[in-house]
Design a protein around this motif. Sequence first.
Motif, PDB file in Angstrom:
ATOM      1  N   PHE A  13       0.825  -1.210   0.000  1.00  0.00           N
ATOM      2  CA  PHE A  13       0.000   0.000   0.000  1.00  0.00           C
ATOM      3  C   PHE A  13       0.862   1.265   0.000  1.00  0.00           C
ATOM      4  O   PHE A  13       0.631   2.192  -0.777  1.00  0.00           O
ATOM      5  N   ILE A  14       1.894   1.271   0.859  1.00  0.00           N
ATOM      6  CA  ILE A  14       2.771   2.437   0.946  1.00  0.00           C
ATOM      7  C   ILE A  14       3.488   2.685  -0.377  1.00  0.00           C
ATOM      8  O   ILE A  14       3.723   3.819  -0.778  1.00  0.00           O
ATOM      9  N   GLN A  15       3.799   1.594  -1.076  1.00  0.00           N
ATOM     10  CA  GLN A  15       4.560   1.740  -2.315  1.00  0.00           C
ATOM     11  C   GLN A  15       3.711   2.216  -3.479  1.00  0.00           C
ATOM     12  O   GLN A  15       4.191   2.938  -4.336  1.00  0.00           O
ATOM     13  N   TYR A  16       2.437   1.774  -3.531  1.00  0.00           N
ATOM     14  CA  TYR A  16       1.653   2.252  -4.677  1.00  0.00           C
ATOM     15  C   TYR A  16       0.893   3.539  -4.425  1.00  0.00           C
ATOM     16  O   TYR A  16       0.309   4.090  -5.335  1.00  0.00           O
ATOM     17  N   LEU A  17       0.916   4.025  -3.176  1.00  0.00           N
ATOM     18  CA  LEU A  17       0.285   5.333  -2.927  1.00  0.00           C
ATOM     19  C   LEU A  17       0.855   6.430  -3.827  1.00  0.00           C
ATOM     20  O   LEU A  17       0.082   7.178  -4.451  1.00  0.00           O
ATOM     21  N   PRO A  18       2.200   6.573  -3.928  1.00  0.00           N
ATOM     22  CA  PRO A  18       2.736   7.639  -4.805  1.00  0.00           C
ATOM     23  C   PRO A  18       2.384   7.408  -6.263  1.00  0.00           C
ATOM     24  O   PRO A  18       2.213   8.372  -7.016  1.00  0.00           O
ATOM     25  N   VAL A  19       2.272   6.133  -6.670  1.00  0.00           N
ATOM     26  CA  VAL A  19       1.926   5.850  -8.076  1.00  0.00           C
ATOM     27  C   VAL A  19       0.511   6.333  -8.371  1.00  0.00           C
ATOM     28  O   VAL A  19       0.234   6.932  -9.398  1.00  0.00           O
ATOM     29  N   VAL A  20      -0.393   6.080  -7.405  1.00  0.00           N
ATOM     30  CA  VAL A  20      -1.796   6.404  -7.655  1.00  0.00           C
ATOM     31  C   VAL A  20      -2.064   7.895  -7.477  1.00  0.00           C
ATOM     32  O   VAL A  20      -2.696   8.541  -8.311  1.00  0.00           O
ATOM     33  N   LEU A  21      -1.589   8.444  -6.355  1.00  0.00           N
ATOM     34  CA  LEU A  21      -1.985   9.810  -6.011  1.00  0.00           C
ATOM     35  C   LEU A  21      -0.965  10.864  -6.432  1.00  0.00           C
ATOM     36  O   LEU A  21      -1.105  12.031  -6.115  1.00  0.00           O
ATOM     37  N   GLY A  22       0.067  10.465  -7.097  1.00  0.00           N
ATOM     38  CA  GLY A  22       1.111  11.429  -7.436  1.00  0.00           C
ATOM     39  C   GLY A  22       2.175  11.397  -6.361  1.00  0.00           C
ATOM     40  O   GLY A  22       1.906  11.041  -5.205  1.00  0.00           O
ATOM     41  N   LYS A  23       3.389  11.754  -6.739  1.00  0.00           N
ATOM     42  CA  LYS A  23       4.513  11.513  -5.852  1.00  0.00           C
ATOM     43  C   LYS A  23       4.394  12.267  -4.533  1.00  0.00           C
ATOM     44  O   LYS A  23       4.533  11.693  -3.452  1.00  0.00           O
ATOM     45  N   PHE A  24       4.096  13.565  -4.601  1.00  0.00           N
ATOM     46  CA  PHE A  24       4.126  14.371  -3.380  1.00  0.00           C
ATOM     47  C   PHE A  24       3.005  13.973  -2.410  1.00  0.00           C
ATOM     48  O   PHE A  24       3.248  13.627  -1.248  1.00  0.00           O
ATOM     49  N   ILE A  25       1.765  13.965  -2.906  1.00  0.00           N
ATOM     50  CA  ILE A  25       0.634  13.628  -2.036  1.00  0.00           C
ATOM     51  C   ILE A  25       0.749  12.202  -1.535  1.00  0.00           C
ATOM     52  O   ILE A  25       0.531  11.901  -0.358  1.00  0.00           O
ATOM     53  N   GLY A  26       1.147  11.306  -2.417  1.00  0.00           N
ATOM     54  CA  GLY A  26       1.290   9.905  -2.045  1.00  0.00           C
ATOM     55  C   GLY A  26       2.284   9.722  -0.924  1.00  0.00           C
ATOM     56  O   GLY A  26       2.029   8.995   0.045  1.00  0.00           O
TER      57      GLY A  26
END
Lengths: 385, 364
Positions: B71-84
């Motif tokens: 989950f932590i790893q695909y958060l930046p992929v989904v929401l964009g780098k900064f927000i993720g």
Amino acid sequence: MKIKLTFILILTSVFLSGCWDLVEIKDRAIITAFGIDKSDMDGKITFTLQTIIPSRISTPMKTSPEMKPSVRVVSKTTDSFADAIREYAKQAERRTYLMQNRIIIIGEDMAKEGLTPAMDFFMRHPDSFQGAWVLICKGKASEIIKWNSEVERIPADFIEELVKTRNFICSSSVENIHTFVNKLSTKPTSPATAMIELVDSGNNETEARLSGIAVFKKDKMAGMLDNLETKGYTWINNERGRRLFEIGDIGKANVKMTHEIEGSRTKIIPELINGKPAILIKVNATTKIYVQDGSLDLDSQDTLKKLEKMLEEEIKSQIEACLNKALKEYKTDIFGFGEKIHRKYPKEWKKFKVKWEDALADLKVITDVNVKTKSTGMIIDTIKP
Amino acid sequence: MFQDKEKISVNQAFMLVIAGGIGNIFLVYVNPAVKDAGRDGWLSVLIAYTMSTLLGLVLVNLGLRFPDKTFIQYLPVVLGKFIGKLIGLAYVLCWMVMNPIIIRDFMDLMRFFLPTTPQLLIGSLMYILVIYVAYKGFEVYARTAELFVVIVLFSILLLMIGISPNVDYGSLKPFLENGFSPVSKSLLVQFPFAAETILFMALWYPCMSQMKKGKKCVLIGVPIAGLVLVLLFITVIAFTGPAMAAELTSPVFYMVRYIHISDFISGFEALFMLLWVSSIYLELLVFFYQPLIGLAQWLNLKDYKPLIIPGAIINLMLSLIPANVVQASYLDTLKNPYIILPMAALIPLVWMVAVIRKLDESNK
């Protein structure tokens, strides 16, 4: 490998023994009965603790001429429960241990003051066992705790047996800490528990016995039920034990006979009649003829039918006596009628609950008793000369 | 990375779902449920675990889109780098709050049994075990969970049977006396309890050897955990009534002590101890892995193991912060709506973004 294993085993024995909290059994003062009285001194409470003397318990029973009691009884007059335990520990040089305490006897005066502080103590203390029986005594509780049984080495054991055998003879109805507090916490319901007293049994001996029931209003004792009303209470409270049951006149003059109630089941059904609360008490019982004096012809169905009718009337009158005393005189709901109505008619209950205690006197209670005589024992009719 | 080396079987995954779902929740959920919803608390538990099952299905779908990422790893992929990255850090910090609360619960209840033993020692001994297992790796935890979950479920069942002569199921009536609103209010606390297992799953899901079967694990595991808790709640209320249950520090422990079967089978405290320590062990590790693995992955570290000992020490120290048992249990209920609920709510949100952006790495 073996060295590793040995090391681990030694290490676990260090950690698992719980050395900080180790209390050897010989350092424990095991409390077997706990008495609470209101003291003559203003605002103070007298505690009476009965503790086991381990050395006298462990030796097998010998027929020695001088039997010393196996328990030690200490009375302390203090301000609070915590003080009582501490004062006792000072004297005993042992750590008090409440977990084995099965009997709590509370003096009548104390019960009339209210039992909330006492129940708080027994609920809060990590050692206390909530299955301990609560008994109310006429007079001072300390006298019953001090009393020495002829039968049991530990008097508290005798009282515990007394409470337990009520299931076989059903002479009374006893609450323990848990059920007592449970009834207190259920708003409209008040608890009721058995009373204990010492009676003279002749030969300069006294014996403890249960007699009557102490009726509470909230946490304060309101009064007591006599023997007839107590029988009524055991019916309503669905005590299922066996009991003996005497009836006098059956049509003819002076027929003496006794029935044994083999089993009974009571259902309390709340109803609404014209928008007013009413309670239907349904008792189903099966009986056996225990003894009769020979003047009845038990061969005929008619007599048995008649007998059943008589029993039903008798049980009804006992129940009514109990209801009258509790609802009309003491105005307390020891039967849980209010809670029964609350569960079945939650909407209507909101109206009733405001003046529930005043409404109790006018509460319509219908009793429906159904008795079946199943057996006449080893013989049918009396074997006549 | 953590999920490359370690693989867990379907059966282990199933047990992990139950472990997260029951954990030590069965010790702490009764009080808030009774206080909020009274005797209808079981309904809110039931709804909470149903919702949690749905949440689990959403997570499984999300996880299948990124089969080799947590989950932590695909958060930046989904929401964009900064927000993720920012939300990822929030997750890690939130998880860090959990472990001290659990160990504090453990130390507080242990006070009854070992009143003079220093609380910190009890906590430390528990943490030695936790550190050992954490060093051995996630597979080891999954294997112990396989054993302990069965023990926990079996003991709870045994206790419910043991107390059954003393219960009055009439205490559960009247049903919904004050309408549905207390139940929905109670959901604020109960749903986060139920969602804990899904949040945990968000991290270990990529380790599953057959990820397709994750759906089945959620569909069976979460309802089992929920059902056990509902039954336990009903038993507690039937035994004590709602007014009493609200004041007991541990209704389950109180119930266990009362069990006396025919005058000679008693002393169920030992069984309770077994049940309780194994459940604390399960729950502690559930919330020990999360911040550590989360932090390691957030920082793109190769291994989470260097973080174990510092993490354990920080957790132990944090657990000493609440001044007393009342404050500790207050924090316990406070963390649910303010910390776990937003975290759980984010999973469907991330999923929706992933669906809209048509992100799918499963074919790579």
